[in-house]
Design an enzyme around this catalytic site. Structure first.
Site, PDB file in Angstrom:
ATOM      1  N   GLU A 188      51.808 -50.355 135.210  1.00 20.66           N
ATOM      2  CA  GLU A 188      53.232 -50.679 135.126  1.00 20.66           C
ATOM      3  C   GLU A 188      53.536 -51.065 133.689  1.00 20.66           C
ATOM      4  O   GLU A 188      52.695 -51.662 133.007  1.00 20.66           O
ATOM      5  CB  GLU A 188      53.579 -51.846 136.058  1.00 20.66           C
ATOM      6  CG  GLU A 188      55.040 -52.263 135.923  1.00 20.66           C
ATOM      7  CD  GLU A 188      55.509 -53.274 136.951  1.00 20.66           C
ATOM      8  OE1 GLU A 188      54.664 -53.930 137.598  1.00 20.66           O
ATOM      9  OE2 GLU A 188      56.740 -53.404 137.098  1.00 20.66           O
ATOM     10  N   ASN A 198      58.810 -49.380 145.915  1.00 26.18           N
ATOM     11  CA  ASN A 198      57.700 -50.233 145.485  1.00 26.18           C
ATOM     12  C   ASN A 198      57.457 -51.320 146.519  1.00 26.18           C
ATOM     13  O   ASN A 198      57.082 -51.033 147.647  1.00 26.18           O
ATOM     14  CB  ASN A 198      57.993 -50.804 144.086  1.00 26.18           C
ATOM     15  CG  ASN A 198      56.932 -51.782 143.648  1.00 26.18           C
ATOM     16  OD1 ASN A 198      55.754 -51.503 143.794  1.00 26.18           O
ATOM     17  ND2 ASN A 198      57.313 -52.939 143.153  1.00 26.18           N
ATOM     18  N   GLU A 199      57.752 -52.531 146.146  1.00 25.21           N
ATOM     19  CA  GLU A 199      57.410 -53.670 147.009  1.00 25.21           C
ATOM     20  C   GLU A 199      58.660 -54.061 147.791  1.00 25.21           C
ATOM     21  O   GLU A 199      59.165 -55.157 147.638  1.00 25.21           O
ATOM     22  CB  GLU A 199      56.948 -54.800 146.087  1.00 25.21           C
ATOM     23  CG  GLU A 199      56.316 -55.953 146.751  1.00 25.21           C
ATOM     24  CD  GLU A 199      55.924 -56.989 145.695  1.00 25.21           C
ATOM     25  OE1 GLU A 199      54.740 -57.218 145.475  1.00 25.21           O
ATOM     26  OE2 GLU A 199      56.835 -57.582 145.085  1.00 25.21           O
ATOM     27  N   CYS A 228      57.647 -53.463 140.052  1.00 20.01           N
ATOM     28  CA  CYS A 228      59.087 -53.769 140.138  1.00 20.01           C
ATOM     29  C   CYS A 228      59.915 -52.926 139.181  1.00 20.01           C
ATOM     30  O   CYS A 228      61.127 -52.795 139.363  1.00 20.01           O
ATOM     31  CB  CYS A 228      59.321 -55.235 139.834  1.00 20.01           C
ATOM     32  SG  CYS A 228      58.686 -56.320 141.104  1.00 20.01           S
TER      33      CYS A 228
HETATM   34  O1  AHR Z   1      52.156 -56.616 139.286  1.00 18.44           O
HETATM   35  C1  AHR Z   1      53.269 -57.358 138.942  1.00 18.44           C
HETATM   36  C2  AHR Z   1      54.375 -57.271 139.974  1.00 18.44           C
HETATM   37  O2  AHR Z   1      53.986 -57.840 141.181  1.00 18.44           O
HETATM   38  C3  AHR Z   1      54.794 -55.882 140.354  1.00 18.44           C
HETATM   39  O3  AHR Z   1      55.707 -55.359 139.468  1.00 18.44           O
HETATM   40  C4  AHR Z   1      55.417 -56.072 141.696  1.00 18.44           C
HETATM   41  O4  AHR Z   1      55.295 -54.945 142.520  1.00 18.44           O
HETATM   42  C5  AHR Z   1      54.737 -57.298 142.255  1.00 18.44           C
HETATM   43  O5  AHR Z   1      55.660 -58.236 142.676  1.00 18.44           O
END
Ligand code: AHR
Length: 657
Positions: free
Chosen positions: A48, A377-378, A246
């Site tokens: 990322e 993603n999350e 994120c």
């Molecule tokens: O790895 C850091 C962050 O942790 C990532 O961007 C996110 O997916 C998670 O909350």
């Protein structure tokens, strides 16, 4: 071994059972009961653009804010005027007749008093690091608005003001044109800067001012930092997840990562600001941007280079739920779904398709063999699953061959996690992405997390995890203790690899002094790089992944002592991993069925250090690294004695007769 460790070792040796007989742990590898196949995709990496992982990091561009797209008061960030020998210069960031619509701003430079020479300087990402004899490629898009400059030249200037390298550029004409030259540095300097200088009164427009080292990974133009890619390549990751994280979601939808903005000629990519500018109140980074010079083509190419299956994550019409929570209405998702379909075509389609042709034009006519795609993603909640259902249906209808990754939310056991698994009772999923940033003790007590998972359910992707010694928001350390707790947990991943198909530690990179998220695998600055103890663990597991599990029993195991074993890829070879997360050495009998007849030479790799709090640093990058040796047994044996050191991960490679 320290005195403290020796004493604790003696104490352990003196421990007796209630019957008064000292009980020594016995580790039995049941080589005649081969178990599950271990997923070849088990160990991968997560990239990322956080902590300056891309611009200023993996992406080798040395000029910061090269296209003058930083916002507002930062429009000229990293730039300064050069007015030598009585020169005077006026400058402004302009939007008049831009280079192209995706690159709406450029610099307008008016040399009113030529003096000796005048122009602009760029300080890079905290300095431009150069080495004696190193070659560079400089380029700029320029046009002449008025006047006739006597010359246009580029210089690398050292931290003491000495000119280290210089080259002349062709004179610009009235239309935008790319001017290129090469230059060499005659000295080493970690804090040099770049100057672009003109002689004579003139008004010039400048954009995409760029300086790359020639010596990038595989010598590619617009390339990647060689030393950082080497760290990834050394891990032999089975897959690479990108671009996050994120960052995929964005603060709001206008800030979301849209892969189509990141391909094609770099001057036509649509730069974006980075949501990590403001995501962490304790570590604001107001000048953190995404040039997208490292974009989806380069990600796919990197995956190919290092032998990793690409695992892109696509925005599913939702911005970050920790930030602005903007959601595309479910009945307006079509363009976002189309982006996902087009991405599959960009990766895998023949060069005769629209998106396959764009890939071919960028220099890769063969497909990239995309097999996985993450939907969001999350993300979490019904908002996610309602959108996920739409993506899933459309993608599976067109591409049943692509394995889709579904988010289980930000935590491993919260209400969103439960909701996810509830929805997954009725909604189909191939692979479910679980995340856990927890304390080392959580990892130690969750080694068996996946033992109870439904063997017939979706596969698991432990897509982001790391042990945080002081909790998510605390003063965390990348130390041996954290790494060993992850190693212990990973014995459980390996033993349950019929369920857990993929796993990746997160985040991958951190640039010293530019960190938003403090627990990271690989640390670097402009000239150096080292792996944390967790990097060593990830690498060791990846390089020593067995093909098939062999059940392992540990009788009389002390607390926090974990083991896993399996068949190596060479016939008749076994790989045993033992993690001792404690202060005492553990004297152990390692037993294998007699028919196996252990060959007398064992290959042993140990990751340990004087203290569980030890870390690697720029000054001592090898404090916690694996050491290899061989052990000679008296002859072909069915069992042998081994003392596992305190605070250690040990990998023993055993061959049979
Ligand atoms: O790895 C850091 C962050 O942790 C990532 O961007 C996110 O997916 C998670 O909350």
């Amino acid at each position: 071994m320290s005195m403290k460790h020796k004493l604790l070792g003696l104490l352990a040796a003196a421990m007796v059972t209630t019957s008064g007989i000292a009980q020594q742990p016995r580790l039995t590898i049941e080589a005649d009961r081969p178990g599950i196949m271990i997923s070849p995709q088990l160990y991968g990496i997560f990239f990322e653009d956080i902590n300056y992982g891309a611009d200023g990091g993996l992406y080798a561009e040395l000029v910061q804010n090269r296209s003058f797209e930083f916002h507002g008061k930062d429009a000229l960030y990293a730039w300064s005027k050069v007015e030598n020998g009585g020169a005077q210069v006026g400058w402004s960031v302009s939007g008049q007749d831009p280079l192209n619509p995706n690159n709406p701003h450029h610099l307008s430079l008016e040399i009113t008093q030529p003096g000796r020479e005048a122009g602009i300087a760029n300080s890079g990402f905290g300095g431009i690091a150069v080495k004696a004899g190193e070659g560079f490629v400089f380029s700029v898009h320029a046009r002449l608005r008025s006047g006739i400059p006597s010359h246009l030249k580029v210089r690398i200037v050292g931290s003491t003001g000495t000119v280290l390298g210089e080259a002349t550029l062709a004179k610009p004409g009235p239309d935008w044109a790319k001017l290129t030259t090469t230059l060499k540095s005659k000295a080493t300097d970690a804090h040099a800067h770049l100057e672009l200088l003109a002689g004579g009164p003139a008004t010039l427009d400048l954009d995409m001012v760029s300086l790359f080292p020639k010596d990038t990974w595989k010598g590619r133009p617009n390339g990647l930092r060689k030393d950082l890619v080497q760290m990834l390549s050394d891990m032999k990751p089975a897959f690479m997840r990108f671009p996050g994280g994120c960052i995929v979601e964005g603060k709001d939808l206008s800030n979301a990562y849209r892969w189509k903005d990141t391909i094609g000629d770099v001057s036509e990519r649509k730069a974006n600001w980075n949501r990590w500018q403001i995501a962490m109140a304790k570590a604001l980074a107001p000048q953190y941007y995404q040039s997208y010079g490292l974009g989806f083509f380069e990600f796919f190419q990197l995956c190919e280079d290092i032998g990793a299956s690409p695992l892109p994550i696509i925005n599913c019409g939702m911005s970050c739920q920790f930030m602005d929570k903007q959601f595309v209405p479910v009945n307006e998702l079509d363009p976002w779904i189309q982006d996902a379909l087009d991405l599959i075509e960009f990766a895998n389609g023949p060069a005769t398709t629209i998106w396959g042709a764009k890939r071919a034009k960028m220099g890769h006519s063969k497909p990239f063999n995309l097999k996985f795609l993450g939907i969001g993603n999350e993300q979490w909640g019904n908002d996610y699953f309602d959108r996920y259902a739409k993506f899933h249906a459309a993608l599976k209808a067109r591409h049943p061959e692509i394995q889709l990754v579904t988010s289980a939310g930000p935590g491993p056991d919260d209400q969103w996690f439960k909701l996810a698994w509830d929805r997954l009772k009725t909604q189909p999923a191939d692979i479910v992405d679980e995340h856990y940033y927890k304390q080392p003790e959580w990892f130690l007590s969750n080694v068996e997390r996946y033992t109870g998972y439904d063997r017939k359910g979706p596969k698991i992707f432990a897509g982001e995890y790391a042990a945080h010694t002081a909790g998510w928001d605390g003063d965390n350390r990348c130390n041996l203790y954290a790494a060993l707790s992850e190693a212990a947990f990973m014995t459980g991943l390996e033993r349950n690899s019929d369920v857990v198909h993929m796993a990746s530690y997160a985040p991958l990179f951190a640039k010293a002094g530019k960190v938003q998220w403090a627990i990271d695998l690989i640390w670097f600055d402009n000239t150096r790089v080292y792996g944390s103890p967790s990097y060593q663990v990830q690498k060791l597991y990846s390089l020593n992944r067995p093909t098939r599990l062999l059940p392992t029993r540990v009788d009389a195991a002390p607390k926090n002592f974990f083991a896993t074993a399996g068949e190596g890829s060479n016939p008749g070879s076994l790989i045993l991993k033992v993690v001792n997360v404690g202060p005492s050495p553990v004297q152990t009998t390692v037993a294998i069925p007699a028919w196996f007849q252990i060959k007398p030479t064992l290959n042993v790799t140990v990751l340990t250090s004087g203290s569980e709090k030890d870390e690697n640093t720029f000054n001592d990058p090898s404090k916690v690294i694996p050491r290899e040796n061989t052990i000679q047994l008296p002859g072909a044996e069915a069992e042998f004695q081994y003392q596992f050191p305190p605070w250690s991960l040990t990998i023993i490679k055993i061959k049979g007769k």
